[in-house]
Design an enzyme around this catalytic site. Structure first.
Site, PDB file in Angstrom:
ATOM      1  N   THR A 201       6.499 -40.685  52.801  1.00  0.00           N
ATOM      2  CA  THR A 201       6.176 -40.532  54.182  1.00  0.00           C
ATOM      3  C   THR A 201       5.478 -39.114  54.096  1.00  0.00           C
ATOM      4  O   THR A 201       4.298 -38.866  54.455  1.00  0.00           O
ATOM      5  CB  THR A 201       7.280 -40.539  55.289  1.00  0.00           C
ATOM      6  N   GLU A 417      18.224 -43.291  24.526  1.00  0.00           N
ATOM      7  CA  GLU A 417      16.991 -43.315  24.643  1.00  0.00           C
ATOM      8  C   GLU A 417      16.118 -42.888  23.470  1.00  0.00           C
ATOM      9  O   GLU A 417      15.030 -43.445  23.208  1.00  0.00           O
ATOM     10  CB  GLU A 417      16.516 -42.733  25.779  1.00  0.00           C
TER      11      GLU A 417
HETATM   12  P1  ADP Z   1      10.637 -41.233  51.938  1.00  0.00           P
HETATM   13  O1  ADP Z   1       9.673 -41.358  53.033  1.00  0.00           O
HETATM   14  O2  ADP Z   1      10.133 -41.246  50.686  1.00  0.00           O
HETATM   15  O3  ADP Z   1      12.107 -41.696  52.269  1.00  0.00           O
HETATM   16  P2  ADP Z   1      10.283 -38.391  53.110  1.00  0.00           P
HETATM   17  O4  ADP Z   1       8.715 -38.142  53.086  1.00  0.00           O
HETATM   18  O5  ADP Z   1      10.537 -38.805  54.228  1.00  0.00           O
HETATM   19  O6  ADP Z   1      10.656 -39.354  52.048  1.00  0.00           O
HETATM   20  O7  ADP Z   1      11.108 -37.129  52.819  1.00  0.00           O
HETATM   21  C1  ADP Z   1      11.707 -36.512  53.801  1.00  0.00           C
HETATM   22  C2  ADP Z   1      11.614 -35.181  53.827  1.00  0.00           C
HETATM   23  O8  ADP Z   1      12.090 -34.495  52.461  1.00  0.00           O
HETATM   24  C3  ADP Z   1      10.169 -34.750  53.650  1.00  0.00           C
HETATM   25  O9  ADP Z   1       9.664 -34.428  54.952  1.00  0.00           O
HETATM   26  C4  ADP Z   1      10.310 -33.047  52.736  1.00  0.00           C
HETATM   27  O10 ADP Z   1      10.374 -32.055  53.701  1.00  0.00           O
HETATM   28  C5  ADP Z   1      11.268 -33.535  51.930  1.00  0.00           C
HETATM   29  N1  ADP Z   1      10.438 -33.983  50.648  1.00  0.00           N
HETATM   30  C6  ADP Z   1      10.813 -35.195  49.988  1.00  0.00           C
HETATM   31  N2  ADP Z   1      10.268 -35.327  48.877  1.00  0.00           N
HETATM   32  C7  ADP Z   1       9.400 -34.033  48.737  1.00  0.00           C
HETATM   33  C8  ADP Z   1       8.759 -33.602  47.605  1.00  0.00           C
HETATM   34  N3  ADP Z   1       8.340 -34.419  46.681  1.00  0.00           N
HETATM   35  N4  ADP Z   1       8.026 -32.382  47.793  1.00  0.00           N
HETATM   36  C9  ADP Z   1       8.442 -31.786  48.821  1.00  0.00           C
HETATM   37  N5  ADP Z   1       9.126 -31.987  49.805  1.00  0.00           N
HETATM   38  C10 ADP Z   1       9.857 -33.318  49.830  1.00  0.00           C
HETATM   39 ZN    ZN Z   2      18.727 -49.136  25.999  1.00  0.00          ZN
HETATM   40 MG    MG Z   3       9.702 -42.258  54.784  1.00  0.00          MG
END
Ligand code: ADP
Ligand code: ZN
Ligand code: MG
Length: 629
Positions: A201, A417
């Site tokens: 997201t 691995e």
């Molecule tokens: P997903 O949609 O994959 O379930 P989200 O985007 O909703 O994950 O992640 C929730 C929160 O976690 C984000 O708003 C952010 O604050 C934090 N977060 C998740 N992944 C990252 C990332 N790769 N870098 C920085 N913050 C992250």
């Molecule tokens: Zn293996």
């Molecule tokens: Mg999400």
């Protein structure tokens, strides 16, 4: 513990202390002129002593207030007793009469509630559109007021590959004219696939933020509870709004909620709605050209359950994997989320990143948050390393549904691995090793990715043997280093058996069996004994030939690893340090040179170690590898 004590000192329980006394003691106290007043509600009595503790009782229970229960058989003499001893009597009706209004509410309540609900529904469905109950679909229009997210790629870390893949989309949205001129085809739909919390997201919002375009987002799970027909018209509405605002992004979160394969799962209730909504999305996606400037991003935890129709060209034909971050990525994510947090000098984010294999972005953010709360609770001016390590326990418990490896398991996985990867490099006919990692992912503890260079559809026996040798590499390495083997090689062995068996029964690669195709149904791995198109004697030959091939390959695997033990150890150590290594790093660590010529074709074949399962559990393969051919 300490907190509790402090709290008790500063905040004594509110209200006067009250003791509960038996009825006979109550009577005694009254007779001793100890009771000043009582308040009766039904059969229970609350009262006040004249002074602390009744004179007749030696117990240490001292209190001015008491309660007692009058037994139903107690006679009517209580009143005269109380009057005789000058006790003030107050009484409350245990069943206070209900007012007329309340009576009405009770009897008409459900109807009223229903009316209110109905009115609310009407309002909800007529808002904005002004068209009455029948313009259901347009009703939620205000939900589609687009946002202009301030999120940028700088807020996203640890998922660099996904970011890079989306850069093209950003560029397109920024200057659509550039792409329209050349008629190049930009994908209409991009599917972000990754575990919950990996930042899908966030990434979608960052794309909109980077490009500075409106962001229309819906969560597909919202459609599930809807009245039939609403979902579809909302989708129509959404797309037309987005087109009007182009360039724009439409983001469909949790696509799997409606996009599940139509053949999977029970069909009940909301099923129709789900299907109609899905069909409408497909129709809309077919009905526009990405050059119009609208790009549909969608997120899902699992791509494997999605309806094939969604993945067809012209729909979500581009997939971006959003992987859990590696150590460097985790450190970067921690840095992002600690930006506004005062950190004590002893805080080592890199060290923290090494302690958190398997955690995803959302969990790391959670970790920072927990640590900040812990520090605040302790009135510290800044968050210290201790706060982090304490909070880590909490966050890890929350993440327990996923695999967090013990150091021993981690080392074993690394050897496993490294065994696969090293044999992929050492056996000339094997596919080049692209990446090896021990970041737990889904059910897999580690993964080695080997991908061919070209698209050849025909493979020599040497290649198949190389595949078997490589697949046995994990087990061979474990045996070489530890002397014992574990259940970790289950899916490897399945793969090995499958290839070896097909070599014998399908591709005529066993001199003893000869150039016969004895495989009944190429799809079917096992042949019913009764339907076997060959004799029992042949069956035995087949079995022993399969065994011979596998034995030879295993011996080769162990032999090669033995001769290259120091490379195996070096690769394992690098893996333990870095968690995931790309091709160049693997070559550098092992000192081996890249594969000279491409040898063969098979779709990328990750070799995985499934997570340990209780013995006797249903065997499942974490990543299925299609049989070659
Ligand atoms: P997903 O949609 O994959 O379930 P989200 O985007 O909703 O994950 O992640 C929730 C929160 O976690 C984000 O708003 C952010 O604050 C934090 N977060 C998740 N992944 C990252 C990332 N790769 N870098 C920085 N913050 C992250
Ligand atoms: Zn293996
Ligand atoms: Mg999400």
């Amino acid at each position: 513990m300490l907190n509790l004590l402090v709290a008790n000192v500063f905040f004594p329980p509110a209200g006067p202390k009250t003791i509960t006394i038996p009825y006979n003691r109550f009577v005694t106290e009254v007779k001793a002129n100890d009771v000043s007043s009582i308040n009766a509600t039904g059969d229970s009595i609350e009262g006040v002593f004249k002074h602390l503790t009744g004179a007749t009782d030696s117990s240490k229970d001292t209190a001015l207030h008491f309660t007692t229960q009058v037994p139903s058989f107690a006679g009517g003499q209580l009143e005269s007793l109380l009057t005789a001893h000058n006790v003030t009597i107050n009484a409350q009706n245990p069943n206070p009469p209900t007012s007329a209004l309340v009576e009405i509410l009770y009897s008409f309540g459900p109807t009223l509630l229903f009316l209110v609900f109905f009115l609310w529904l009407m309002r909800r469905t007529t808002a904005a559109a002004g068209g009455g109950l029948f313009s259901l679909g347009r009703s939620q229009a205000r939900l589609y007021d687009p946002e202009k997210p301030a999120t940028t790629f700088a807020d996203v870390a640890g998922i660099e590959e996904a970011k890079e893949e989306l850069e093209e989309i950003v560029d397109f949205l920024r200057q659509p004219a550039k792409y329209q001129r050349l008629g190049g085809s930009i994908p209409k739909g991009v599917l972000l696939v990754g575990l919950p919390g990996t930042g899908k997201t966030l990434l979608a919002r960052a794309v909109a933020g980077e490009a500075g375009v409106p962001f229309f987002s819906i969560s597909a799970s919202e459609f599930i509870e809807m009245v039939v027909g609403v979902g579809a018209s909302r989708v129509r509405d959404l797309f037309s709004k987005a087109k009007a605002a182009a360039p724009a992004i439409i983001f469909v979160d949790e696509l799997d909620a409606i996009g599940r394969s139509r053949s999977v799962g029970p069909s009940f209730g909301g099923h129709d709605e789900r299907e109609q909504t899905l069909n409408q999305i497909l129709t809309e996606m077919d009905g526009f050209d990405s050059r119009e400037g609208v790009i549909v991003l969608a997120a899902t935890n699992r791509a494997d359950v999605l309806d094939a129709a969604l993945l067809r060209p012209g729909r979500f034909d581009r997939r971006v994997m959003v992987q859990p971050p590696d150590r460097v990525g985790r450190a970067a994510i921690l840095r992002i989320h600690t930006k506004g947090v005062p950190l004590a000098e002893d805080v080592d984010l890199n060290g923290l990143a090494s302690q958190t294999p398997g955690l995803v972005g959302a969990e790391l953010r959670n970790l920072v948050n927990e640590a900040a709360l812990t520090a605040a609770r302790k009135n510290r001016p800044a968050v210290t390393m201790v706060d982090f390590t304490e909070s880590l326990q909490k966050v890890l418990l929350g993440a327990a549904r996923r695999i967090v490896l013990s150091p021993e398991d981690r080392e074993r996985t690394a050897y496993h691995e490294a065994g696969h990867a090293l044999l992929g490099l050492l056996v000339p006919e094997a596919d080049p090793v692209r990446r090896v990692s021990i970041i737990p992912r889904g059910r897999a503890l580690g993964v080695t990715v080997q991908a061919p260079v070209d698209d050849r559809q025909n493979y020599p026996e040497t290649y198949l043997r190389a595949r078997i040798v490589g697949a046995l590499g994990g087990r061979a390495a474990e045996q070489l280093i530890y002397g014992v083997v574990t259940t970790g090689a289950e899916s490897d062995l399945q793969q090995v058996t499958m290839i070896a068996r097909q070599m014998v029964v399908r591709w005529g690669m066993s001199p003893k069996v000869g150039p016969l195709n004895l495989a009944e149904d190429p799809e079917q791995q096992t042949v019913m004994v009764a339907q076997r198109p060959y004799s029992e004697a042949t069956a035995q030959v087949i079995d022993s030939e399969v065994r011979r091939i596998v034995d030879e390959c295993f011996a080769r695997a162990v032999g090669l690893l033995e001769q290259n033990r120091e490379k195996l150890v070096a690769l394992t150590e690098a893996l333990l340090r870095e968690e995931s290594l790309e091709e160049a790093a693997i070559l550098q660590v092992t000192g081996l040179s890249p594969k000279p010529t491409p040898e063969s074709f098979v779709p990328a074949t990750p070799t995985t170690v499934p997570a340990p399962e209780p013995v006797g559990a249903n065997p499942r393969v974490s990543i299925e590898v299609p049989p070659p051919g």
